[in-house]
Design a protein around this motif. Structure first.
Motif, PDB file in Angstrom:
ATOM      1  N   GLU A  96      -5.156 -36.209  36.367  1.00 45.94           N
ATOM      2  CA  GLU A  96      -4.630 -36.373  34.686  1.00 45.94           C
ATOM      3  C   GLU A  96      -5.668 -36.774  33.810  1.00 45.94           C
ATOM      4  N   ASP A  99      -9.165 -33.000  30.876  1.00 46.60           N
ATOM      5  CA  ASP A  99      -9.472 -31.956  31.469  1.00 46.60           C
ATOM      6  C   ASP A  99      -8.385 -31.252  32.247  1.00 46.60           C
ATOM      7  N   THR A 100      -6.984 -31.705  32.132  1.00 47.39           N
ATOM      8  CA  THR A 100      -5.815 -31.241  32.896  1.00 47.39           C
ATOM      9  C   THR A 100      -5.833 -29.658  32.745  1.00 47.39           C
ATOM     10  N   ASN A 101      -5.575 -29.194  31.791  1.00 48.86           N
ATOM     11  CA  ASN A 101      -5.458 -27.589  31.557  1.00 48.86           C
ATOM     12  C   ASN A 101      -6.592 -26.988  32.217  1.00 48.86           C
ATOM     13  N   MET A 102      -7.796 -27.413  32.192  1.00 48.55           N
ATOM     14  CA  MET A 102      -9.009 -26.861  32.773  1.00 48.55           C
ATOM     15  C   MET A 102      -9.000 -26.926  34.474  1.00 48.55           C
ATOM     16  N   ARG A 104      -6.244 -26.954  36.076  1.00 46.89           N
ATOM     17  CA  ARG A 104      -5.328 -26.192  36.436  1.00 46.89           C
ATOM     18  C   ARG A 104      -6.027 -24.719  36.701  1.00 46.89           C
ATOM     19  N   GLU A 105      -6.496 -24.441  35.647  1.00 50.44           N
ATOM     20  CA  GLU A 105      -7.050 -22.987  35.759  1.00 50.44           C
ATOM     21  C   GLU A 105      -7.970 -22.878  36.957  1.00 50.44           C
ATOM     22  N   GLU A 134       3.728 -25.508  36.705  1.00 44.46           N
ATOM     23  CA  GLU A 134       3.349 -26.524  35.820  1.00 44.46           C
ATOM     24  C   GLU A 134       2.704 -26.117  34.393  1.00 44.46           C
ATOM     25  N   MET A 135       2.334 -24.593  34.686  1.00 44.87           N
ATOM     26  CA  MET A 135       1.823 -24.013  33.253  1.00 44.87           C
ATOM     27  C   MET A 135       2.815 -23.191  32.679  1.00 44.87           C
TER      28      MET A 135
END
Length: 178
Positions: A96, A99-102, A104-105, A134-135
């Motif tokens: 967590e 940088d969570t979105n990065m 996940r990508e 999650e996205m």
């Protein structure tokens, strides 16, 4: 002594679910016959069963180097790489922070690569489905999870997860937009 004896001892240990002892016997056989790719391959499988992926990869790579083009050895290396990418993706997804979105990508890309390397690695499909969910990409999550279920139709946890994704998707679609 010859390596055949050590290999027999390794298999006896495997039959007793003592994979540590089996690794010892395979390593002893390798000391006796270091240029035998089959022993390295079998040792690699046993290391992988013990969760010692680095050692498993070393022996798998050695077997493949000694017998280039041996399909079974190459499939095994791909399987080990798939497992490693899946484990790395789990770490990224569980972290967590800003940088969570990065993360996940990056996890998505690694999981796709893991599936390409080993199309039968169910865990990679499950984690890819979780990442999509999650996205809030539920259609993709459900499609990927259905592939995992097709590989393991008796796995009730996967069926439960599918129901959860369906509920979450319905819930998100019913929320008023702001």
């Amino acid at each position: 002594m010859n390596s055949d004896y050590y290999i027999q001892e390794a298999y006896k240990a495997i039959l007793h679910n003592d994979f540590e002892l089996a690794v010892y016997w395979f390593e002893t056989a390798i000391a006796e016959e270091p240029d035998n790719p089959e022993i390295h391959y079998r040792c690699s499988i046993t290391y992988a069963r013990n969760g010692k992926m680095d050692q498993a990869f070393v022996h798998a790579k050695r077997a493949a180097e000694m017998a280039p083009g041996h399909t079974e050895y190459l499939i095994h290396i791909n399987s080990l790489q798939s497992k490693k990418l899946t484990a790395m993706s789990r770490v990224l997804m569980e972290s967590e922070g800003p940088d969570t979105n990065m993360n996940r990508e990056k996890a998505l890309e690694q999981l796709k690569q893991a599936i390409t390397l080993d199309p039968l690695h169910t865990e990679a499909y499950v984690w890819l489905a979780v990442a999509y969910a999650e996205m809030k990409e539920y259609i993709l999550a459900i499609a990927v999870l259905k592939e995992a279920i097709a590989m393991e139709p008796q796995n009730e946890q996967l069926t439960d997860l599918l129901q959860d994704f369906n509920k979450r998707m319905k819930s998100d679609f019913q929320k008023p937009s702001t």
